[in-house]
Design an enzyme around this catalytic site. Structure first.
Site, PDB file in Angstrom:
ATOM      1  N   LYS A 183       1.049  -1.308  -0.138  1.00  0.00           N
ATOM      2  CA  LYS A 183      -0.006   0.102  -0.484  1.00  0.00           C
ATOM      3  C   LYS A 183       1.010   1.275   0.443  1.00  0.00           C
ATOM      4  O   LYS A 183       2.073   1.479  -0.104  1.00  0.00           O
ATOM      5  CB  LYS A 183      -1.130   0.060   1.452  1.00  0.00           C
ATOM      6  CG  LYS A 183      -1.454  -1.422   1.598  1.00  0.00           C
ATOM      7  CD  LYS A 183      -2.825  -1.351   0.055  1.00  0.00           C
ATOM      8  CE  LYS A 183      -3.626  -2.176  -0.302  1.00  0.00           C
ATOM      9  NZ  LYS A 183      -3.980  -3.491   0.755  1.00  0.00           N
TER      10      LYS A 183
HETATM   11  C1  LIG Z   1      -5.383  -4.303   0.903  1.00  0.00           C
HETATM   12  C2  LIG Z   1      -7.103  -4.071   0.349  1.00  0.00           C
HETATM   13  C3  LIG Z   1      -7.835  -4.639   2.039  1.00  0.00           C
HETATM   14  C4  LIG Z   1      -6.949  -5.601   3.001  1.00  0.00           C
HETATM   15  O1  LIG Z   1      -5.936  -4.382   4.047  1.00  0.00           O
HETATM   16  P1  LIG Z   1      -5.226  -6.016   4.739  1.00  0.00           P
HETATM   17  O2  LIG Z   1      -3.960  -4.751   5.757  1.00  0.00           O
HETATM   18  O3  LIG Z   1      -4.081  -6.033   3.682  1.00  0.00           O
HETATM   19  O4  LIG Z   1      -5.681  -6.733   5.660  1.00  0.00           O
HETATM   20  C5  LIG Z   1      -8.839  -4.607   1.908  1.00  0.00           C
HETATM   21  N1  LIG Z   1      -9.617  -3.586   0.775  1.00  0.00           N
HETATM   22  C6  LIG Z   1      -8.490  -3.416  -0.563  1.00  0.00           C
HETATM   23  C7  LIG Z   1      -9.209  -2.799  -1.231  1.00  0.00           C
HETATM   24  C8  LIG Z   1      -6.921  -3.345  -0.247  1.00  0.00           C
HETATM   25  O5  LIG Z   1      -6.794  -3.265  -1.493  1.00  0.00           O
END
Ligand SMILES: *Cc1c(COP(=O)(O)O)cnc(C)c1O
Length: 377
Positions: A183
């Protein structure tokens, strides 16, 4: 293995030093560093209450629990998203109801189709700001208020993204962020849940830590000897090491997002004569966080062949997303009329994007794509 990976983290000495300071302090679980991280996020996002949690999925789960969503309730959400958001709805016993996205140019949930899916059981709308481009929040908030529904923003892609004057994640009742490695703000594993609502704030605070009325840190400070448990809570706490990395990464997020923006602009320029590739969100008036760079291949191109060719040239690509309603575990919830989602699911390819990427890397990727087109002609 890859010449150019899909994403890459950018950590330096500052992060190493921050982690080492936490280790030296002797306090590793949720405490003052996490609180500092939350305070800084609160001022960055201009959101009253911020809770760091163990990951983005935990944030989404807590959002639904805090809003009292459960069995017999329906939550409208996109199918063109990461499965975590839909799983989170499911954890509570509620039923995810998929709505289509706006168009092959805008991959965000369609307000018009949200309205089509509302029933007596609908409790909430969960939106996702795809790649950091905000959903049409004015229309969505209007629908929510007309039908008395909660709005949850899955902002995993959109830290730093904006809708009009507001940061993504701060427009609905609750916003949820992810700080997973890939992210924009990356701490390995971590998440954030934000709200301006005092009632929701109180719920989340306890739900995050077993439903307990005091924290280990509070007791360490000598503030309490015992505690009560007021509801069935979870252990969704973040730890101090991750929070320390987060504090450093948050300082760089504006710069990182600007770098992503410049790279996306460069990609667009370089790809402008590739008529077999469409670029979504090509003209977009809101400020994006440029989380990923999705493109659509021409109908008659073979996506597997395309991705394999790039792989053989050392370029990692991905698909955002195989639609959730096509997964085995979600076929039972199938709302099968999702024509735009299905089309994007078949044609989408995500090209590499990360702050430290060079324009030379993009030159190489675009050259490789053009070579592929010549070879299959
Ligand atoms: C990465 C992501 C999540 C989940 O996040 P985690 O920290 O991996 O649990 C949820 N929604 C979207 C759109 C994502 O890209």
């Amino acid at each position: 293995m890859w010449k150019i990976p899909l994403f890459d983290v950018s950590f330096g000495n500052e992060e190493i030093e921050a982690v080492s300071n936490v280790l030296k302090s002797g306090w590793l679980s949720m405490g003052p560093i996490t609180q500092e991280f939350e305070n800084q996020l609160s001022s960055f996002l201009d959101s009253k209450y911020c809770f760091a949690v163990s990951n983005g999925t935990a944030a989404l789960h807590l959002a639904h629990v805090a809003l009292g969503i459960g069995c017999d309730d329906e939550v409208i959400c996109p199918s063109l998203t990461f499965v975590a958001g839909v799983n989170a709805i499911n954890y509570t016993g509620a039923t995810p109801v998929f709505a289509d996205v706006e168009s092959t140019n805008n991959f965000c949930i369609s307000p018009k189709d949200i309205e089509n899916r509302i029933t007596m059981k609908t409790k909430a709308i969960q939106v996702m700001h795809f790649a950091g481009y905000s959903c049409d929040m004015d229309s969505i908030m209007k629908i929510a208020s007309k039908h008395d529904l909660f709005v949850i923003e899955d902002s995993a892609h959109s830290i730093g993204g904006m809708y009009k004057e507001k940061k993504c994640g701060t427009i609905g009742d609750i916003g949820c962020f992810s700080f997973f490695s890939n992210k924009n703000l990356s701490i390995g594993e971590g998440g954030l849940i934000v709200t301006d609502n005092e009632y929701i704030e109180k719920k989340i605070k306890r739900l995050r830590s077993h439903g307990m009325t005091s924290l280990t840190w509070d007791r360490m400070q000598g503030n309490n000897f015992s505690y009560d448990v007021t509801e069935k809570g979870y252990n969704y706490r973040l730890n101090e090491i991750s929070s320390a990395i987060g504090i450093v990464q948050l300082k760089k997020i504006i710069d990182y997002n600007n770098k992503r923006k410049a790279l996306v602009q460069y990609y667009k320029k370089k790809l402008s004569d590739c008529f077999f590739i469409e670029i979504p969100f090509n003209v977009f008036s809101e400020k994006s966080s440029f989380h990923i760079f999705p493109v659509l291949l021409d109908h008659d191109l073979n996506r597997n062949q395309f991705m394999l060719y790039l792989k053989n040239n050392g370029i990692q690509t991905s698909i955002h997303y195989p639609p959730v309603h096509t997964f085995t575990a979600y076929k039972q919830f199938n709302n099968d009329f999702l024509p735009i989602t299905s089309e994007i699911g078949n044609r989408e390819v995500t090209l590499p994007l990360y702050p430290e990427m060079k324009t030379d890397d993009i030159d190489y990727i675009v050259q490789t794509i053009k070579k592929f087109m010549e070879e299959i002609k």
